[in-house]
Scaffold this motif. Structure first.
Motif, PDB file in Angstrom:
ATOM      1  N   ALA A 213       0.822  -1.140  -0.039  1.00 33.52           N
ATOM      2  CA  ALA A 213      -0.020   0.103   0.146  1.00 33.52           C
ATOM      3  C   ALA A 213       0.908   1.136   0.125  1.00 33.52           C
ATOM      4  CB  ALA A 213      -0.939  -0.090   1.272  1.00 33.52           C
ATOM      5  N   TYR A 214       2.041   1.106   0.633  1.00 32.46           N
ATOM      6  CA  TYR A 214       2.863   2.390   0.856  1.00 32.46           C
ATOM      7  C   TYR A 214       3.406   2.573  -0.748  1.00 32.46           C
ATOM      8  CZ  TYR A 214       7.310   4.777   1.707  1.00 32.46           C
ATOM      9  OH  TYR A 214       8.339   5.801   1.616  1.00 32.46           O
ATOM     10  N   THR A 215       3.768   1.563  -1.533  1.00 26.91           N
ATOM     11  CA  THR A 215       4.237   1.881  -2.858  1.00 26.91           C
ATOM     12  C   THR A 215       3.267   2.324  -3.511  1.00 26.91           C
ATOM     13  OG1 THR A 215       3.467  -0.595  -3.436  1.00 26.91           O
ATOM     14  CG2 THR A 215       5.840  -0.197  -2.606  1.00 26.91           C
ATOM     15  N   GLU A 216       1.997   2.230  -3.384  1.00 22.75           N
ATOM     16  CA  GLU A 216       1.027   3.109  -4.163  1.00 22.75           C
ATOM     17  C   GLU A 216       0.769   4.488  -3.784  1.00 22.75           C
ATOM     18  OE1 GLU A 216      -1.099   1.577  -6.592  1.00 22.75           O
ATOM     19  OE2 GLU A 216       0.233  -0.202  -6.364  1.00 22.75           O
ATOM     20  N   ARG A 217       0.903   4.726  -2.598  1.00 22.54           N
ATOM     21  CA  ARG A 217       0.919   6.159  -2.021  1.00 22.54           C
ATOM     22  C   ARG A 217       2.010   6.877  -2.413  1.00 22.54           C
ATOM     23  NH1 ARG A 217      -0.585   3.514   2.766  1.00 22.54           N
ATOM     24  NH2 ARG A 217       1.647   4.117   3.749  1.00 22.54           N
ATOM     25  N   VAL A 218       3.308   6.318  -2.418  1.00 16.94           N
ATOM     26  CA  VAL A 218       4.515   6.924  -2.670  1.00 16.94           C
ATOM     27  C   VAL A 218       5.193   6.009  -3.960  1.00 16.94           C
ATOM     28  CG1 VAL A 218       6.980   7.592  -2.067  1.00 16.94           C
ATOM     29  CG2 VAL A 218       5.127   7.698  -0.374  1.00 16.94           C
ATOM     30  N   ARG A 219       4.952   6.959  -5.279  1.00 12.58           N
ATOM     31  CA  ARG A 219       5.124   6.194  -6.375  1.00 12.58           C
ATOM     32  C   ARG A 219       6.496   6.006  -6.851  1.00 12.58           C
ATOM     33  NH1 ARG A 219       1.130   3.418  -8.169  1.00 12.58           N
ATOM     34  NH2 ARG A 219       1.760   3.697 -10.374  1.00 12.58           N
TER      35      ARG A 219
END
Length: 227
Positions: A213-219
């Motif tokens: 989910a973090y990789t989706e928020r911070v691209r």
């Protein structure tokens, strides 16, 4: 005793850095290198202070060896390659400046920009360690320390800000010490950083809850709007 260990650690790091620069140069009369050593001292002290103000456990972890039990084999290999490439860059700079002269010297504007990049690199590394109490020197899941995703501060801009600081420091050092060839050579340790990011993210996606989910928020991994 803990503070004494920190002082010894900083002293050893400065001696190694100085040796890698001044010995190949064959002289201590290199004012740009002395300026870098001063900046490095301030940077190391700032980093230690930042970590101590955030997590003393993290500082203990960062004083450990970069090869540890339970660390993925791929990470062990990449860490060793990065260390070799990083130290090799330090040695190459004085050899080029005082002996090889492969590509000429940067002008005053470019070399001054290099010093700005060095300072920026140290600052980003310091902020990364202050923000992330789990930024240990090896890839591992820290269950005993209740490992969690950190997405605040510089980690809200890129997923690996500390590595971004490392890259700025290496390129900036080459420019400040007046070696275009070394700036190009910095692509080698930078390449190992990129490989480590890929290894680390593959590991964290499997082990660390919420990382996907973090990789989706911070691209972006390393450079905003680029990669």
């Amino acid at each position: 005793m803990f503070i004494f260990k920190l002082i010894i650690g900083i002293s050893i790091s400065l001696i190694i850095n100085g040796g890698l620069l001044f010995l190949p140069a064959g002289t201590f009369k290199w004012w740009r290198a002395w300026v870098f050593m001063g900046v490095a001292l301030v940077g190391m002290v700032t980093i230690m202070a930042s970590v101590l103000s955030g997590s003393k456990d993290l500082l203990k972890e960062r004083l450990k060896l970069p090869i540890q039990k339970g660390q993925p084999l791929a990470d062990k290999i990449i860490v060793l390659l990065f260390i070799a490439a990083f130290l090799g860059l330090f040695v190459f700079i004085p050899l080029d400046v005082f002996r090889f002269h492969l590509m000429g010297k940067p002008g005053a504007v470019v070399s001054s920009l290099g010093l700005v990049l060095v300072v920026a690199g140290w600052w980003i590394i310091s902020r990364s360690l202050k923000e992330n109490p789990f930024a240990v020197p090896v890839v591992k899941y820290q269950e005993e320390r209740h490992h969690r995703v950190v997405d605040t501060g510089v980690y809200s801009l890129v997923r690996h800000p500390m590595y971004a600081g490392d890259v700025l420091l290496m390129v900036g050092l080459a420019f400040w010490l007046e070696s275009y060839a070394a700036a190009l050579l910095a692509s080698v340790p930078t390449g190992t950083v990129v490989l480590r990011i890929l290894i680390e993210e593959h590991f964290l996606r499997q082990k660390l809850k919420g990382y996907d989910a973090y990789t989706e928020r911070v691209r972006y991994r390393l450079i905003p709007f680029l990669w």
